[in-house]
Design a protein around this motif. Structure first.
Motif, PDB file in Angstrom:
ATOM      1  N   GLY A  61      15.535   5.627  -2.741  1.00 17.35           N
ATOM      2  CA  GLY A  61      15.053   6.972  -3.051  1.00 17.35           C
ATOM      3  C   GLY A  61      13.749   6.891  -3.818  1.00 17.35           C
ATOM      4  N   LEU A  62      13.365   7.993  -4.403  1.00 17.52           N
ATOM      5  CA  LEU A  62      12.101   8.040  -5.143  1.00 17.52           C
ATOM      6  C   LEU A  62      12.114   7.113  -6.354  1.00 17.52           C
ATOM      7  CD1 LEU A  62      11.196  11.832  -4.960  1.00 17.52           C
ATOM      8  CD2 LEU A  62      10.117   9.943  -3.776  1.00 17.52           C
ATOM      9  N   LYS A  63      13.246   7.014  -7.040  1.00 24.38           N
ATOM     10  CA  LYS A  63      13.321   6.161  -8.237  1.00 24.38           C
ATOM     11  C   LYS A  63      13.087   4.697  -7.885  1.00 24.38           C
ATOM     12  CE  LYS A  63      14.601   9.260 -11.320  1.00 24.38           C
ATOM     13  NZ  LYS A  63      13.874   9.632 -12.473  1.00 24.38           N
ATOM     14  N   LYS A  64      13.745   4.203  -6.858  1.00 23.95           N
ATOM     15  CA  LYS A  64      13.550   2.804  -6.462  1.00 23.95           C
ATOM     16  C   LYS A  64      12.156   2.596  -5.876  1.00 23.95           C
ATOM     17  CE  LYS A  64      18.334   1.505  -5.856  1.00 23.95           C
ATOM     18  NZ  LYS A  64      19.395   1.101  -4.947  1.00 23.95           N
ATOM     19  N   GLY A  65      11.643   3.593  -5.186  1.00 24.64           N
ATOM     20  CA  GLY A  65      10.273   3.512  -4.686  1.00 24.64           C
ATOM     21  C   GLY A  65       9.284   3.392  -5.834  1.00 24.64           C
ATOM     22  N   GLN A  66       9.512   4.156  -6.905  1.00 24.69           N
ATOM     23  CA  GLN A  66       8.652   4.068  -8.081  1.00 24.69           C
ATOM     24  C   GLN A  66       8.802   2.716  -8.784  1.00 24.69           C
ATOM     25  OE1 GLN A  66      10.024   7.542 -10.165  1.00 24.69           O
ATOM     26  NE2 GLN A  66       8.681   8.917  -9.020  1.00 24.69           N
ATOM     27  N   ALA A  67      10.001   2.159  -8.766  1.00 24.59           N
ATOM     28  CA  ALA A  67      10.215   0.835  -9.361  1.00 24.59           C
ATOM     29  C   ALA A  67       9.444  -0.237  -8.597  1.00 24.59           C
ATOM     30  CB  ALA A  67      11.708   0.501  -9.389  1.00 24.59           C
ATOM     31  N   ILE A  68       9.393  -0.116  -7.271  1.00 26.16           N
ATOM     32  CA  ILE A  68       8.628  -1.066  -6.453  1.00 26.16           C
ATOM     33  C   ILE A  68       7.144  -0.974  -6.797  1.00 26.16           C
ATOM     34  CG2 ILE A  68       7.922  -1.660  -4.101  1.00 26.16           C
ATOM     35  CD1 ILE A  68      10.712  -0.624  -3.186  1.00 26.16           C
ATOM     36  N   ILE A  69       6.637   0.233  -6.920  1.00 21.90           N
ATOM     37  CA  ILE A  69       5.217   0.426  -7.240  1.00 21.90           C
ATOM     38  C   ILE A  69       4.907  -0.081  -8.640  1.00 21.90           C
ATOM     39  CG2 ILE A  69       3.448   2.182  -7.645  1.00 21.90           C
ATOM     40  CD1 ILE A  69       4.730   3.726  -5.316  1.00 21.90           C
ATOM     41  N   ARG A  70       5.788   0.184  -9.591  1.00 26.27           N
ATOM     42  CA  ARG A  70       5.589  -0.292 -10.964  1.00 26.27           C
ATOM     43  C   ARG A  70       5.540  -1.823 -11.005  1.00 26.27           C
ATOM     44  NH1 ARG A  70       8.644   3.256 -13.348  1.00 26.27           N
ATOM     45  NH2 ARG A  70      10.486   2.313 -12.537  1.00 26.27           N
ATOM     46  N   TYR A  71       6.452  -2.474 -10.274  1.00 24.63           N
ATOM     47  CA  TYR A  71       6.474  -3.937 -10.187  1.00 24.63           C
ATOM     48  C   TYR A  71       5.174  -4.440  -9.564  1.00 24.63           C
ATOM     49  CZ  TYR A  71       8.167  -8.622  -9.002  1.00 24.63           C
ATOM     50  OH  TYR A  71       8.320  -9.983  -8.897  1.00 24.63           O
ATOM     51  N   ARG A  72       4.713  -3.789  -8.506  1.00 28.58           N
ATOM     52  CA  ARG A  72       3.483  -4.177  -7.810  1.00 28.58           C
ATOM     53  C   ARG A  72       2.265  -3.997  -8.714  1.00 28.58           C
ATOM     54  NH1 ARG A  72       2.803  -0.600  -2.757  1.00 28.58           N
ATOM     55  NH2 ARG A  72       1.943   0.864  -4.266  1.00 28.58           N
ATOM     56  N   THR A 101       0.798  -1.231   0.000  1.00 28.73           N
ATOM     57  CA  THR A 101       0.000   0.000   0.000  1.00 28.73           C
ATOM     58  C   THR A 101       0.830   1.282   0.000  1.00 28.73           C
ATOM     59  OG1 THR A 101      -0.157   0.003   2.417  1.00 28.73           O
ATOM     60  CG2 THR A 101      -1.926  -1.125   1.189  1.00 28.73           C
ATOM     61  N   ALA A 102       2.123   1.182   0.193  1.00 25.17           N
ATOM     62  CA  ALA A 102       2.969   2.369   0.341  1.00 25.17           C
ATOM     63  C   ALA A 102       3.155   3.108  -0.977  1.00 25.17           C
ATOM     64  CB  ALA A 102       4.325   1.963   0.892  1.00 25.17           C
ATOM     65  N   THR A 103       3.383   4.409  -0.852  1.00 26.07           N
ATOM     66  CA  THR A 103       3.707   5.233  -2.015  1.00 26.07           C
ATOM     67  C   THR A 103       5.226   5.260  -2.183  1.00 26.07           C
ATOM     68  OG1 THR A 103       3.911   7.247  -0.696  1.00 26.07           O
ATOM     69  CG2 THR A 103       1.701   6.714  -1.555  1.00 26.07           C
ATOM     70  N   ALA A 104       5.677   5.811  -3.304  1.00 24.11           N
ATOM     71  CA  ALA A 104       7.117   5.922  -3.545  1.00 24.11           C
ATOM     72  C   ALA A 104       7.775   6.787  -2.472  1.00 24.11           C
ATOM     73  CB  ALA A 104       7.370   6.502  -4.935  1.00 24.11           C
TER      74      ALA A 104
END
Length: 128
Positions: free
Chosen positions: A85-96, A71-74
């Motif tokens: 950072g934000l880039k890896k956080g966005q990668a996690i969300i994209r994968y999810r 449920t977390a945001t980037a």
């Protein structure tokens, strides 16, 4: 005449040394303490968002500081996880978003950019 000079010098030295304990008690911080405090602040590593890692470590003392991988945001990932950072956080969300919610925290290692070392460093900060 020499005796008078030596006596005066001895008296001045004695008076100067007698006030030393008072001056030491009144001093708020010695030069070494100031240098140590300044270098500790200067040496605190920071991540790309600009928050110091020491602040993140301090924030990890409660269960609320753990991030839910489903449920977390980037921004949440970047704020809570060390080395993310934000880039890896966005990668996690994209994968999810592409593969659906995580069923185990270990699946986070399958995200591009999240290796075993990074996962091990942060596994205590993650929850399902």
């Amino acid at each position: 005449m020499k005796k008078l000079g030596i006596t005066s010098l001895s008296l001045a030295l004695a008076l100067g040394l007698s006030t030393l304990p008072v001056m030491l008690q009144a001093a708020p911080m010695s030069v070494n303490q100031v240098a140590t405090a300044t270098s500790a602040v200067a040496q605190a590593p920071t991540n790309k968002v600009g928050t110091s890692v020491a602040k993140k470590e301090q924030a990890m003392t409660t269960d609320d500081a753990r991030v839910n991988v489903n449920t977390a945001t980037a921004e949440d990932f970047a704020q809570v996880m060390n080395g993310v950072g934000l880039k890896k956080g966005q990668a996690i969300i994209r994968y999810r978003d592409e593969l659906g919610p995580f069923t185990a925290i270990d699946q986070l290692q399958e995200v591009p950019g999240i290796g075993a070392a990074l996962f091990e460093r942060n596994k205590d900060r993650l929850k399902l």
